[in-house]
Write a protein that holds these residues in place. Structure first.
Motif, PDB file in Angstrom:
ATOM      1  N   ALA A 242      43.049  35.012  42.133  1.00  0.00           N
ATOM      2  CA  ALA A 242      41.756  34.406  42.266  1.00  0.00           C
ATOM      3  C   ALA A 242      41.295  34.121  40.914  1.00  0.00           C
ATOM      4  N   TYR A 243      41.682  35.253  40.163  1.00  0.00           N
ATOM      5  CA  TYR A 243      41.244  35.027  38.558  1.00  0.00           C
ATOM      6  C   TYR A 243      41.979  33.910  37.869  1.00  0.00           C
ATOM      7  N   GLY A 244      43.227  33.899  38.317  1.00  0.00           N
ATOM      8  CA  GLY A 244      44.056  32.961  37.599  1.00  0.00           C
ATOM      9  C   GLY A 244      43.623  31.546  38.014  1.00  0.00           C
ATOM     10  N   SER A 245      43.223  31.373  39.297  1.00  0.00           N
ATOM     11  CA  SER A 245      42.715  29.985  39.640  1.00  0.00           C
ATOM     12  C   SER A 245      41.518  29.786  38.908  1.00  0.00           C
ATOM     13  N   VAL A 246      40.565  30.587  38.361  1.00  0.00           N
ATOM     14  CA  VAL A 246      39.383  30.464  37.712  1.00  0.00           C
ATOM     15  C   VAL A 246      39.942  30.042  36.261  1.00  0.00           C
ATOM     16  N   GLY A 247      41.034  30.479  35.731  1.00  0.00           N
ATOM     17  CA  GLY A 247      41.461  29.878  34.618  1.00  0.00           C
ATOM     18  C   GLY A 247      42.247  28.454  34.575  1.00  0.00           C
ATOM     19  N   LEU A 248      42.909  28.545  35.599  1.00  0.00           N
ATOM     20  CA  LEU A 248      43.314  27.023  35.582  1.00  0.00           C
ATOM     21  C   LEU A 248      42.097  26.095  35.834  1.00  0.00           C
ATOM     22  N   ALA A 249      41.127  26.489  36.635  1.00  0.00           N
ATOM     23  CA  ALA A 249      40.095  25.357  36.706  1.00  0.00           C
ATOM     24  C   ALA A 249      39.486  25.319  35.293  1.00  0.00           C
ATOM     25  N   GLN A 250      39.313  26.208  34.703  1.00  0.00           N
ATOM     26  CA  GLN A 250      38.742  26.439  33.087  1.00  0.00           C
ATOM     27  C   GLN A 250      39.695  25.243  32.549  1.00  0.00           C
TER      28      GLN A 250
END
Length: 377
Positions: A242-250
């Motif tokens: 979940a948090y890695g997806s935020v990083g990817l989106a960022q």
């Protein structure tokens, strides 16, 4: 930017961002191309005690709190999804052995994984069993001095370099979990290449042809084994995803902001066009919302809140979809450059699709979130 972080958490976030900028972003494209991580980056993670940072210091970690681990996952995901995946899988395996294994198993394998001496792999999925993981067909039977395991596992992250597998099978018609060494006779690992995304995750499949393991390799056995061992491990990995997806989106948002500020069409920068600004606003809002959901899940996990599992599911569900929609928008706003090799957004798009599949598909999470909400609220 999250509010309410402690000074230590902000300092850690700064260190994570520096590591990502210096050690991941310059090399992520090459790792994607070769479909393999450099040994050096794994050594760097181990030296920083970030392979399984949530372990105690004597086991190779730092005793990192749950919220800070989320910040680490976001920054690693911003730089290279496969590195983030490596850290997640090591945590899934090490914590399962530490929590459910004997002292002998924990003493042997947890520090080895935490320090990077041995890479672990989570062997649950099979060629014909994905989301329906409870009904795996790999079997174990009792033999003098141990167990004989026969079966086939597939889509295992870092199986190509793993020295040990946390492997699930059926024993006496109940689920069981074993710790199986790579060099056990009868165990064969074959690489899987040509993946859509997370290409440097070094996936492989494992065939077990009458593999005999000692009694001490049994981690857990009984009707609750799947719920206790597999589900808790997947929950750990789901929070990281979940948090890695935020990083990817960022990363997609950062690349698009830079591109639309400097790319000129019709006499003005792309960012000056109203429709472009509409897309940017959707991207910005979704990334911020996904980050807040992850932060809420982290706080609940840190306090052992009874709703932590559901909140983690919600965070992963929303953040993984955000990663994909944001990556799609990033490619669109880059135009032809977005599908070429010179900009990272095409890699981000491929990686983002994987986020909607691993640690529970979007569709499975729709069922789980609704079920938990209807049952407990």
């Amino acid at each position: 930017m999250l509010h309410g972080l402690t000074t230590d958490q902000r300092d850690a976030q700064t260190a994570f961002a520096r590591f990502t900028d210096e050690r991941l972003i310059p090399h992520a494209g090459a790792w994607d191309h070769t479909e393999r991580l450099d040994d050096a980056v794994i050594k760097d993670l181990a030296a920083a005690r970030w392979l399984v940072p949530t372990l105690p210091s004597e086991a190779g970690g730092t005793g990192m709190d749950v919220v800070t681990y989320g910040l680490l996952s976001e920054e690693l995901g911003r730089g290279c999804g496969s590195v983030r995946n490596l850290v997640a899988v090591q945590g899934m395996v090490a914590h399962a052995v530490l929590r459910w294994g004997s002292k002998e198993l924990a003493d042997r394998w947890v520090p080895a994984i935490g320090t990077g001496t041995t890479i672990g792999a989570f062997a649950l999925t099979e060629p014909d069993v994905g989301s329906d993981a409870r009904n795996g067909t790999t079997t174990a039977r009792r033999v003098p001095g141990g167990f004989e395991i026969t079966g086939h596992k597939k889509w295992l992250s870092f199986a190509q370099r793993a020295g040990v597998f946390l492997l699930f099978a059926r024993l006496d018609d109940d689920p069981a979990a074993f710790v199986v060494e790579r060099d056990t006779p009868g165990l064969t690992v074959s690489p899987i290449t040509g993946l859509l995304g997370l290409r440097a995750s070094e996936l492989g499949e494992v065939v077990l042809d009458s593999v005999v393991v000692p009694e001490s390799s049994l981690l857990s056995h009984g009707r609750l084994t799947f719920d206790l061992v597999a589900t808790s491990s997947l929950d750990y990995g789901r929070y990281s995803t979940a948090y890695g997806s935020v990083g990817l989106a960022q990363a997609c948002l950062d690349a698009t902001l830079d591109y639309t500020r400097t790319r000129t069409q019709f006499g003005v920068p792309l960012a000056e066009h109203q429709l472009v600004r509409q897309s940017l606003t959707d991207m910005i809002t979704s990334v911020e919302a996904a980050r807040l959901l992850c932060h809420q899940a982290g706080i609940m996990r840190a306090t052992s809140h009874r709703d932590a599992i559901r909140q983690t599911l919600i965070a992963k569900y929303f953040a993984s979809q955000t990663a994909y929609t944001t990556a799609t928008a990033a490619v669109q706003l880059h135009g032809a450059n977005g599908v070429g090799p010179d900009y990272p957004v095409q890699r981000h798009l491929r990686d983002a699709k994987i986020q909607e599949i691993i640690e529970g598909t979007t569709q499975i999470q729709q069922l789980q979130i609704a079920d938990l909400t209807l049952t407990h609220r």
